[in-house]
Design a protein around this motif. Structure first.
Motif, PDB file in Angstrom:
ATOM      1  N   PRO A   1       3.394  -1.732  -1.750  1.00 55.89           N
ATOM      2  CA  PRO A   1       2.345  -1.301  -0.810  1.00 55.89           C
ATOM      3  C   PRO A   1       2.103  -2.357   0.274  1.00 55.89           C
ATOM      4  N   ASN A   2       1.607  -1.876   1.439  1.00 55.21           N
ATOM      5  CA  ASN A   2       1.277  -2.813   2.509  1.00 55.21           C
ATOM      6  C   ASN A   2       0.168  -3.767   2.101  1.00 55.21           C
ATOM      7  N   VAL A   3      -0.808  -3.175   1.439  1.00 54.03           N
ATOM      8  CA  VAL A   3      -2.022  -3.929   1.144  1.00 54.03           C
ATOM      9  C   VAL A   3      -2.109  -4.174  -0.359  1.00 54.03           C
TER      10      VAL A   3
ATOM     11  N   ARG B   1      -4.380  -5.605  -3.191  1.00 49.07           N
ATOM     12  CA  ARG B   1      -5.843  -5.818  -3.232  1.00 49.07           C
ATOM     13  C   ARG B   1      -6.254  -7.139  -3.845  1.00 49.07           C
TER      14      ARG B   1
ATOM     15  N   GLU C   1      -9.011  -5.620   7.130  1.00 49.41           N
ATOM     16  CA  GLU C   1      -8.917  -5.375   5.688  1.00 49.41           C
ATOM     17  C   GLU C   1      -8.844  -6.679   4.899  1.00 49.41           C
TER      18      GLU C   1
ATOM     19  N   LEU D   1     -11.348  -7.547   1.779  1.00 50.79           N
ATOM     20  CA  LEU D   1     -10.899  -7.822   0.409  1.00 50.79           C
ATOM     21  C   LEU D   1     -11.190  -9.253  -0.031  1.00 50.79           C
TER      22      LEU D   1
ATOM     23  N   THR E   1       0.754  -6.451   6.747  1.00 52.00           N
ATOM     24  CA  THR E   1       0.558  -6.535   5.298  1.00 52.00           C
ATOM     25  C   THR E   1      -0.667  -7.387   4.962  1.00 52.00           C
TER      26      THR E   1
ATOM     27  N   TYR F   1      -9.897   1.329   9.381  1.00 44.01           N
ATOM     28  CA  TYR F   1      -9.249   1.945   8.220  1.00 44.01           C
ATOM     29  C   TYR F   1      -8.652   3.292   8.585  1.00 44.01           C
TER      30      TYR F   1
ATOM     31  N   ARG G   1      -4.804   4.195   8.025  1.00 44.50           N
ATOM     32  CA  ARG G   1      -4.359   5.367   7.245  1.00 44.50           C
ATOM     33  C   ARG G   1      -3.446   6.266   8.066  1.00 44.50           C
TER      34      ARG G   1
ATOM     35  N   THR H   1      -0.302   1.681   2.787  1.00 48.40           N
ATOM     36  CA  THR H   1      -0.429   1.955   1.358  1.00 48.40           C
ATOM     37  C   THR H   1      -1.160   0.788   0.716  1.00 48.40           C
ATOM     38  N   TRP H   2      -1.962   1.111  -0.326  1.00 43.43           N
ATOM     39  CA  TRP H   2      -2.770   0.087  -0.999  1.00 43.43           C
ATOM     40  C   TRP H   2      -2.317  -0.067  -2.446  1.00 43.43           C
ATOM     41  N   SER H   3      -2.387  -1.248  -2.996  1.00 43.19           N
ATOM     42  CA  SER H   3      -2.158  -1.439  -4.432  1.00 43.19           C
ATOM     43  C   SER H   3      -3.395  -0.951  -5.171  1.00 43.19           C
TER      44      SER H   3
END
Lengths: 221, 221, 221, 221, 221, 221
Positions: free
Chosen positions: D2-4, D6, D69, D73, D145, F209, F213, F218-220
């Motif tokens: 995934p890009n992000v 957490r 983001e 986070l 990312t 956001y 999107r 994509t998010w973990s």
């Protein structure tokens, strides 16, 4: 002191050629890692190799007035060395001045500025070492000096100093030229032998390992 | 951890060649715009294209001691990747070390420093990617590392990483090489088709216009 | 004002060719030392000489979205002039877009960014003046402008301005092209005569000496 | 992937503070001259000293979309580490984002780009390490990312790595923090003793002379 | 010639102070626009003004071994002038060596490299002129020279040369110090008178207009 | 066209102040990310904020002749904008010319060159935006222009253009000043509200956001 100093002593031509025929890298190493000009000073055309005594001029940034008298006072075999403010965005030397240099038998130009007429310079074959090509012509307004010591590319150059230039850049001779020529020859012979061995896959690095071990290097199993 | 790590895993040669045959620009795009080294790292001689697993060394700025052991530990097909302080005013690699590389079957050098003996390097054909040519030789005094991860040109390179270099510069492979090779091939096929159309004057820009319209572009009448 | 301006006035082709055939250095001098772009903007391949009216685009740094519509709106003979943030670490133009330019009859690209596919660009013969080669592709996300005035290499360029490029770099015409062509011709004739004299060792520096004397230069005996 | 991403592991706060309280120069030496970022990354305001675990983002050059983001986070005590193309001519972080950082308890920002609102940043006291001040805002268009490893200032930074910054710049901890803290303390004690002696005019250079003699230094009478 | 030359002639302290009390800009103008070092060499802390005879050392890039013996051989009132490869990414001088300098009565440091412990240097009050702050410590491995002539910031500096530094940077005295002091004083008196007039709105630009007219300037109505 | 154009239209002072009171960063954003000069042009002294109509001069590199007549023709409230070759190694403006500016009521200087007398400039309070401090005085030999359009820091500046400078650098107003002032005010009000929320830990990033999107982030878990 006058602005323009007309003459200076030149070493005999065969003495200059005796050391000048070696590469700049060899001369630099053989004289104890001295005399290399800033690497941004590079030939306009690859494949040249020049040597000769320096005739020097100090120009104001953005001005090429003093180059004219330097050319006028040069003798065949001289290398024109111009300090011009360490500024690439000026082109105060092009194919007209190159023709004047060629007419006088000057063997090359070293300058900490841009030059112009890149195509013409390449076609003429006149060797130029500079900060690159720049369209921007200069003024011819401000007085400087001829044949005073100058700093070009971070190195002091005094009229008569032996200058050598090739694809790697420019070096000024800092040691007795006759002794230096011997040291260069010895170095080249040794390097030629090493190269031959290395090409066969035989390395000759023992001295390096001794040095690494002395310093406490550790190896993985 | 020891300074010198003797060995690391290399991917199979055909897997490396499978991705390494593509251009650096294609690989960079196909793996998501990753892995390109700083553009100042360029080939000494145009027209080369190299690929192979990285063997790495960390040198102190102005020092080339660690290059010797890196050459000694290299295997045929390796690319020598040297981190040396991101400083162009040093030439710690020239035709002697190039001959040692060739004798060992090393396929190229990538270094964030200058190199010297430019003419010799070009004539030998040994591919070198560097910050340019510099006369200034280095010391051989200070300990560094072999086969630790290094950062060169802003990219992390771990021993065994696949390195590819051509006229545009150097890229490190960041994805699975087999999958990446497929993505590169697909990309080249698509580009070849686009080029053919474009040369006939047929543009294929619909997607770009959709994007501009989405963002609210306005056109004059 | 709309982002995209579709059309602008172009000078007649023979008027453009009349001045465009001279070298950038000659044009720069003949129009009073004006119009030379930053010397870092250089041809990817030596030996080219281009001229034509500018069609302009403003791209966000790291983004090439606007280049597509600029190509689409170009007419045969145009020079594509792209302002892209004065950043060499991006290659938003390569052989695919070069083929689109060639298909449209565009005669060259001038951009204050890097480009990629250096080997392909050289082989295609499409003239590109840029900050060098960079692997790094760009995003296609951010809106800019087409045919607004732009600053590239420190010079303002308005759509329709005549652009000339050669090995020395790029210049924009700042005077009436017909009069400028005459001034260029006069300058070239005079320079050719000077070069011929200089090559025979006859210097033509009298004006320079008068200037030095006025300013109080002093000579050694 | 995934890009992000957490979350990631953070070391205990007291362990981080134990090493983070030392100066960047001391940490760099104590861990074997490793981990210093490019010296162009400097604090906007002198006199700050920060430490904390890195939370990382990769932004496209000229774009700050991913910073939002990353802030979202972050946890109190984190240091925001942004890779943004190594380009000073962009200011994608100013007093609005600084307030968001402060509201979240982020202790500082490290970025290889410019920032803006210099006066506001100084007044707010939020520590920022950057390539300097730039007015130019960024786009918010291109995906990157969060919490992938990034290279900033020539150093690889992985989420959770301990970052320390002061007037000299930024260093990333490369050794076990507890052991490193001991080595830093030992170093500082030794240096304090040396400084006291030196200020009295007593030099402590014996080791250096031994080194010079080993290497063959010669002295004038 | 030995690596280390122990002694050199120093001018009398009052002669040095007589010229050293003037600003670097005044000295530079009064001696004919000579002797200013590269403007990148700047004080770590604003507001200092130093002068004294140069004691010189040549260090290998990334190495500070020779600084130790230079400090050892210095006399109270000396300015330490170090040539270290013109490379900002190294910090081979910090608060430990500054304390050694202060213990010896050295009045300042001039170096073409980075330094570290910026906060400590500022607090100590020891004046340092450098390429900026860098965390990266140096090796102490490679032999150089003491009290040989060096080039720093593009200027040749010979041991005993009078060095002056202030917020604008560093200048080396190139004329007889007693005569130069008189010229500086005359210049400052004239400038003070001009400043007073200018602040009242009375311009004293007649000489400039004469110059513009001579060169053919034209004015709009 | 004459070299020196004596007069140009200035906007009413209250209109200029209406937009000039906002920060450079706010103006740049509010007018669509336009008009920011190169970030290397920075104030000599932090904490200043200036605005006024531009009076322009074009100087030859290394020459300050034209500054004199620009000062002579200036009116109270003007900002002096000098194009001088984008070269930091020259200091053609110092405390004498600053006093002339102050006597005329000029509110600040913007120049793409160095300046000198840094301490005097700071003490006088006269705001100067430049490439930094350089000792090196200029010649006064070469003719340029007054009140022609100039490019400074990559931006075209026409006499009468509204210039605003603060710690972040310099921006030129590109939109109608009255409308731009409203846009700036709206922006500042919105930012103040956001800052207040952010400082309480409430983020306002919803729009970001949504953008992420849309682009497929994509998010973990």
């Amino acid at each position: 002191m006058p602005n323009v100093i007309r003459s200076f002593d030149r070493r005999p031509a065969d003495l200059i050629a005796g050391v000048g025929k070696y590469s700049t890298a060899t001369i630099h190493e053989a004289q104890g890692r001295l005399g290399a000009l800033d690497s941004r000073i590079k030939p306009v055309k690859q494949g040249v190799h020049i040597f000769g005594p320096a005739i020097t001029a100090q120009c104001h940034v953005g001005d090429n007035l003093m180059i004219f008298e330097a050319i006028n006072l040069a003798q065949p075999g001289d290398v024109l060395v111009i300090s011009a403010g360490n500024h690439a965005e000026q082109g105060g030397f092009g194919d007209v001045l190159a023709s004047a240099c060629r007419g006088r038998g000057i063997v090359g130009l070293v300058i900490d500025a841009g030059v112009r007429d890149g195509r013409g310079l390449r076609q003429s074959g006149f060797p130029v070492f500079s900060l690159g090509l720049s369209i921007k012509g200069t003024a011819k307004e401000t007085l400087g000096t001829i044949n005073h010591p100058v700093v070009v590319g971070g190195e002091l150059i005094t009229p008569g100093d032996i200058i050598v230039g090739d694809d790697d850049g420019v070096v000024v001779v800092r040691k007795d030229p006759a002794e230096l020529a011997l040291a260069c020859e010895a170095r080249e012979v040794a390097e030629a032998a090493m190269i031959e061995k290395h090409l066969r896959g035989e390395l000759t690095f023992d001295e390096r390992y001794a040095s690494m071990r002395t310093k406490g290097a550790t190896w993985s199993d």
